[in-house]
Design a protein around this motif. Structure first.
Motif, PDB file in Angstrom:
ATOM      1  N   ARG A 213       6.579  12.574   6.202  1.00 12.72           N
ATOM      2  CA  ARG A 213       6.628  13.060   4.826  1.00 12.72           C
ATOM      3  C   ARG A 213       7.322  12.063   3.893  1.00 12.72           C
ATOM      4  NH1 ARG A 213       3.075  16.621   3.861  1.00 12.72           N
ATOM      5  NH2 ARG A 213       4.328  17.588   2.196  1.00 12.72           N
ATOM      6  N   ARG A 214       6.771  10.864   3.847  1.00 16.01           N
ATOM      7  CA  ARG A 214       7.254   9.850   2.920  1.00 16.01           C
ATOM      8  C   ARG A 214       6.060   9.235   2.194  1.00 16.01           C
ATOM      9  NH1 ARG A 214      11.181  12.206   3.446  1.00 16.01           N
ATOM     10  NH2 ARG A 214      13.280  11.513   4.028  1.00 16.01           N
ATOM     11  N   ILE A 215       6.250   8.987   0.888  1.00 14.26           N
ATOM     12  CA  ILE A 215       5.209   8.370   0.063  1.00 14.26           C
ATOM     13  C   ILE A 215       5.713   7.022  -0.431  1.00 14.26           C
ATOM     14  CG2 ILE A 215       3.914   8.542  -2.104  1.00 14.26           C
ATOM     15  CD1 ILE A 215       3.878  11.559  -1.710  1.00 14.26           C
ATOM     16  N   PHE A 216       4.842   6.021  -0.372  1.00 14.82           N
ATOM     17  CA  PHE A 216       5.168   4.664  -0.780  1.00 14.82           C
ATOM     18  C   PHE A 216       4.331   4.333  -2.023  1.00 14.82           C
ATOM     19  CE2 PHE A 216       5.372   5.245   3.760  1.00 14.82           C
ATOM     20  CZ  PHE A 216       6.666   4.855   4.065  1.00 14.82           C
ATOM     21  N   SER A 217       5.002   4.130  -3.151  1.00 14.58           N
ATOM     22  CA  SER A 217       4.334   3.798  -4.410  1.00 14.58           C
ATOM     23  C   SER A 217       4.741   2.394  -4.830  1.00 14.58           C
ATOM     24  CB  SER A 217       4.728   4.787  -5.514  1.00 14.58           C
ATOM     25  OG  SER A 217       4.395   6.117  -5.167  1.00 14.58           O
ATOM     26  N   VAL A 218       3.755   1.549  -5.156  1.00  9.40           N
ATOM     27  CA  VAL A 218       4.079   0.204  -5.625  1.00  9.40           C
ATOM     28  C   VAL A 218       4.004   0.193  -7.149  1.00  9.40           C
ATOM     29  CG1 VAL A 218       3.386  -0.909  -3.500  1.00  9.40           C
ATOM     30  CG2 VAL A 218       1.705  -0.625  -5.301  1.00  9.40           C
ATOM     31  N   CYS A 219       4.926  -0.528  -7.764  1.00  2.00           N
ATOM     32  CA  CYS A 219       5.178  -0.380  -9.191  1.00  2.00           C
ATOM     33  C   CYS A 219       5.042  -1.703  -9.928  1.00  2.00           C
ATOM     34  CB  CYS A 219       6.587   0.180  -9.412  1.00  2.00           C
ATOM     35  SG  CYS A 219       6.959   1.614  -8.357  1.00  2.00           S
ATOM     36  N   GLY A 220       4.733  -1.596 -11.223  1.00  2.00           N
ATOM     37  CA  GLY A 220       4.519  -2.776 -12.034  1.00  2.00           C
ATOM     38  C   GLY A 220       5.749  -3.616 -12.270  1.00  2.00           C
ATOM     39  N   ASN A 221       6.948  -3.051 -12.064  1.00  2.00           N
ATOM     40  CA  ASN A 221       8.187  -3.813 -12.250  1.00  2.00           C
ATOM     41  C   ASN A 221       8.748  -4.332 -10.925  1.00  2.00           C
ATOM     42  OD1 ASN A 221       8.760  -1.157 -11.506  1.00  2.00           O
ATOM     43  ND2 ASN A 221      10.718  -1.099 -12.588  1.00  2.00           N
ATOM     44  N   LYS A 222       7.827  -4.650 -10.004  1.00  2.00           N
ATOM     45  CA  LYS A 222       8.160  -5.316  -8.729  1.00  2.00           C
ATOM     46  C   LYS A 222       9.087  -4.481  -7.858  1.00  2.00           C
ATOM     47  CE  LYS A 222       9.469  -9.398 -10.318  1.00  2.00           C
ATOM     48  NZ  LYS A 222       9.805 -10.846 -10.289  1.00  2.00           N
ATOM     49  N   LEU A 223       8.801  -3.195  -7.793  1.00  2.00           N
ATOM     50  CA  LEU A 223       9.526  -2.300  -6.906  1.00  2.00           C
ATOM     51  C   LEU A 223       8.545  -1.493  -6.071  1.00  2.00           C
ATOM     52  CD1 LEU A 223      12.295  -0.700  -9.180  1.00  2.00           C
ATOM     53  CD2 LEU A 223      12.634  -2.454  -7.410  1.00  2.00           C
ATOM     54  N   MET A 224       8.950  -1.135  -4.858  1.00  5.00           N
ATOM     55  CA  MET A 224       8.307  -0.076  -4.097  1.00  5.00           C
ATOM     56  C   MET A 224       9.240   1.122  -4.140  1.00  5.00           C
ATOM     57  SD  MET A 224       7.335   0.255  -0.025  1.00  5.00           S
ATOM     58  CE  MET A 224       5.866  -0.771  -0.038  1.00  5.00           C
ATOM     59  N   ALA A 225       8.720   2.258  -4.602  1.00  5.40           N
ATOM     60  CA  ALA A 225       9.488   3.496  -4.614  1.00  5.40           C
ATOM     61  C   ALA A 225       9.070   4.331  -3.411  1.00  5.40           C
ATOM     62  CB  ALA A 225       9.254   4.269  -5.905  1.00  5.40           C
ATOM     63  N   LEU A 238      12.735  -0.678  -3.140  1.00  2.00           N
ATOM     64  CA  LEU A 238      12.825  -1.999  -2.529  1.00  2.00           C
ATOM     65  C   LEU A 238      12.101  -3.015  -3.401  1.00  2.00           C
ATOM     66  CD1 LEU A 238      12.015  -1.080   1.181  1.00  2.00           C
ATOM     67  CD2 LEU A 238      14.254  -1.699   0.277  1.00  2.00           C
ATOM     68  N   PRO A 239      12.552  -4.280  -3.397  1.00  2.00           N
ATOM     69  CA  PRO A 239      11.861  -5.320  -4.165  1.00  2.00           C
ATOM     70  C   PRO A 239      10.563  -5.737  -3.488  1.00  2.00           C
ATOM     71  CG  PRO A 239      13.669  -6.283  -2.922  1.00  2.00           C
ATOM     72  CD  PRO A 239      13.770  -4.794  -2.718  1.00  2.00           C
ATOM     73  N   GLN A 276      14.136  -1.145   4.668  1.00  2.00           N
ATOM     74  CA  GLN A 276      14.471  -2.525   4.358  1.00  2.00           C
ATOM     75  C   GLN A 276      13.211  -3.388   4.320  1.00  2.00           C
ATOM     76  OE1 GLN A 276      17.729  -4.179   6.629  1.00  2.00           O
ATOM     77  NE2 GLN A 276      18.510  -2.161   7.151  1.00  2.00           N
ATOM     78  N   VAL A 277      13.273  -4.463   3.551  1.00  5.11           N
ATOM     79  CA  VAL A 277      12.199  -5.455   3.543  1.00  5.11           C
ATOM     80  C   VAL A 277      12.321  -6.315   4.795  1.00  5.11           C
ATOM     81  CG1 VAL A 277      11.242  -7.476   2.360  1.00  5.11           C
ATOM     82  CG2 VAL A 277      12.042  -5.510   1.027  1.00  5.11           C
ATOM     83  N   VAL A 278      11.241  -6.375   5.556  1.00  4.17           N
ATOM     84  CA  VAL A 278      11.204  -7.198   6.766  1.00  4.17           C
ATOM     85  C   VAL A 278      10.803  -8.628   6.423  1.00  4.17           C
ATOM     86  CG1 VAL A 278      10.105  -7.506   9.012  1.00  4.17           C
ATOM     87  CG2 VAL A 278      10.659  -5.208   8.217  1.00  4.17           C
TER      88      VAL A 278
END
Length: 335
Positions: A213-225, A238-239, A276-278
């Motif tokens: 139950r996790r959603i990964f959204s990529v964003c225009g300001n260089k973030l993953m929410a 995360l950046p 974390q970013v791998v």
């Protein structure tokens, strides 16, 4: 020799090894002219469906070759499949319609009128419905996957981007212009929840870990929410790279991806309760959408070669560079 990437889970006081780094292991030439958007893989049937200008190109990912196409899909954005019905569905952004096609023969079976500029398209199995998320009319069109009959229109309160179904009768979609996620009840054809993705701006690509139950959204300001749809809140940011338009999730490995138009792919995973970013793997400029093969764990990213960008104008202050003819291809990233 590939470098073994590692990161330290400080909260647990132990070292956690990440998989070997991702790299481009193969290229699949497609050719032709025009742009692209989403691509979808049917991992069981071994078919990769790729949007390309006014058609969908069908690829055998194992043989690395084109095996067919579905024409007459103007402004194609997305593709969804319903293997148990032997049907596929395509959103035609410029046609304000969805195409239904036969998965085996690839023959078109009909068209459905949708809202304006349908973008993402989602098959929801429990309701037996297909949903198009319409960018210009800011709503979703729901139709019966078997008959093509439109069964309702759902106002979304903003411009929808990518979506994912949770297997429990709910669909989640990013709302780009309000930086939110909406939850759609597929049976009752209603928005049942919405929550903010701030500090994420202009979310586009979305992927879901259905089990956890996790959603990964990529964003225009260089973030993953990364958000919890049940609690309705962001649990981590995360950046990522610049120009992301797609997200993916490898369910078996617990790895999430952001495909970035700047020529990188951000790889993230959870350790000791902390995301974390791998790594930021090298891909190619323009590889901004993504599909993850749940069988082989390879990742597919479409791109092409580009010419110089035209001079800016008041109408187009940031013009896109031209796509060079016959350079369209699929990058295959693996470990």
């Amino acid at each position: 020799m590939r470098k073994l990437l590692r990161f330290v889970a400080l909260a647990a006081g132990i070292a956690v090894a990440a998989p070997d780094g991702y790299r481009i292991i193969k290229e699949i030439p497609i050719g032709g002219e025009g742009g692209w958007d989403y691509l979808t893989i049917d991992s069981a049937a071994r078919r990769l469906y790729v949007s390309h200008a006014t058609r969908v190109v069908v690829v055998d990912p194992d043989a690395g070759k084109v095996v067919g196409e579905i024409p007459d899909t103007p402004g194609v954005h997305g593709i969804a499949v319903a293997p148990e019905l032997n049907r596929g569905f395509i959103s035609n952004g410029r046609g304000n319609s969805a195409t239904i096609f036969d998965l085996k023969s690839l023959a078109p079976l009909g068209q459905v009128k949708t809202g304006e500029n349908p973008d993402a398209i989602q098959y929801e199995q429990s309701s037996g419905r297909v949903f198009t998320f319409n960018g210009r009319s800011k709503d979703a069109t729901a139709f019966d996957a078997r008959t093509g009959k439109v069964e309702g229109t759902i106002p979304l309160g903003g411009k929808p981007e990518f979506s994912a179904a949770d297997g429990r009768g709910k669909i989640y979609a990013n709302i780009e212009d309000t930086s939110e996620i909406v939850e759609v009840d597929a049976a009752n054809l209603a928005v049942t929840k919405r929550y903010s993705l701030k500090p994420c701006d202009e979310p586009s690509g979305l992927a879901m870990d259905v089990k956890n139950r996790r959603i990964f959204s990529v964003c225009g300001n260089k973030l993953m929410a990364i958000s919890d749809p049940d609690a309705g809140k962001v649990v981590a940011t995360l950046p990522i790279g610049q120009g992301a338009d797609g997200a993916g999730f490898d369910a078996a490995r617990g790895i999430a991806f952001s495909s970035n138009g700047d020529g990188t792919m951000t790889v993230v995973r959870e350790a000791a309760g902390k995301w974390q970013v791998v790594e930021n793997a090298k891909t190619a400029r323009g590889a901004r959408t993504i599909a993850v093969d749940q069988k082989t764990h390879n990742v597919y990213l479409p791109t092409a070669q580009f010419g110089p960008a035209p001079a800016p104008t008041p109408q187009a202050p940031r013009p896109r560079p031209a796509i060079l003819p016959d350079t369209f291809k699929i990058l295959v990233a693996g470990q």
